[in-house]
Write an enzyme that holds these catalytic residues in place. Structure first.
Site, mmCIF file in Angstrom:
data_model
loop_
_atom_site.group_PDB
_atom_site.id
_atom_site.type_symbol
_atom_site.label_atom_id
_atom_site.label_comp_id
_atom_site.label_asym_id
_atom_site.label_seq_id
_atom_site.Cartn_x
_atom_site.Cartn_y
_atom_site.Cartn_z
ATOM 1 N N GLN A 78 0.841 -1.200 0.000
ATOM 2 C CA GLN A 78 0.000 0.000 0.000
ATOM 3 C C GLN A 78 0.877 1.251 0.000
ATOM 4 O O GLN A 78 1.144 1.836 1.042
ATOM 5 C CB GLN A 78 -0.892 -0.025 1.251
ATOM 6 N N PHE A 79 1.334 1.679 -1.193
ATOM 7 C CA PHE A 79 2.208 2.844 -1.276
ATOM 8 C C PHE A 79 1.523 4.118 -0.804
ATOM 9 O O PHE A 79 2.171 5.067 -0.365
ATOM 10 C CB PHE A 79 2.766 3.028 -2.690
ATOM 11 N N THR A 80 0.189 4.150 -0.841
ATOM 12 C CA THR A 80 -0.525 5.369 -0.454
ATOM 13 C C THR A 80 -0.416 5.665 1.045
ATOM 14 O O THR A 80 -0.775 6.766 1.475
ATOM 15 C CB THR A 80 -2.011 5.311 -0.866
#
Length: 148
Positions: A78-80
């Site tokens: 989950q890069f966000t």
């Protein structure tokens, strides 16, 4: 590394209409990686998350861990989690590690959890995923290696 951990009754991840990973009771972990993260941080985070006692015992106290309840893990990249919303209306993600850094650390984290004897399911790094979960409690924690 940064993780959002949710205690779940069940969770699954679907990619292109196909279920890629599915668990029963356990933890849904959204995992973010930043540029400065290391394997040592992956070890520290895996140790911390897999040893948390956040399941209720017979007295209603958060006193049981994953192994006590036969819990499973669904780990989603989950890069966000490293999104910055300080300016404007559209977040920027410059603090999120590029795939050449993030993928090996994500895979290392997953393997560390498996090495503890836990059943681990995953999504697919970089894919568009639909994550479904039934939160239990709800119990949700944000854990950052900078704070461990």
């Amino acid at each position: 590394m940064r993780a959002v951990l949710t205690r779940v009754k069940h969770a699954s991840v679907t990619i292109d209409g196909q279920v890629k990973g599915k668990i029963g009771q356990g933890f849904l972990i959204l995992l973010g990686v930043t540029h400065e993260d290391t394997e040592a941080q992956a070890v520290k985070l895996a140790d911390k998350l897999t040893s948390l006692r956040i399941f209720e015992d017979e007295n209603g106290k958060l006193n049981l861990g994953l192994t006590d309840v036969g819990g499973e893990l669904l780990i989603i990249s989950q890069f966000t989690l490293y999104g910055n919303c300080k300016k404007g209306r559209r977040p920027e993600f410059l603090a999120a590690a590029r795939p050449e850094v993030a993928i090996p650390l994500y895979e290392k984290f997953v393997q560390l959890c498996r090495d503890k004897g836990l059943h681990v399911e995953t999504g697919e790094f970089g894919a568009y995923m639909q994550v479904d979960s039934l939160n239990d409690g709800p119990v949700t924690l944000v854990v950052d290696t900078d704070q461990l």
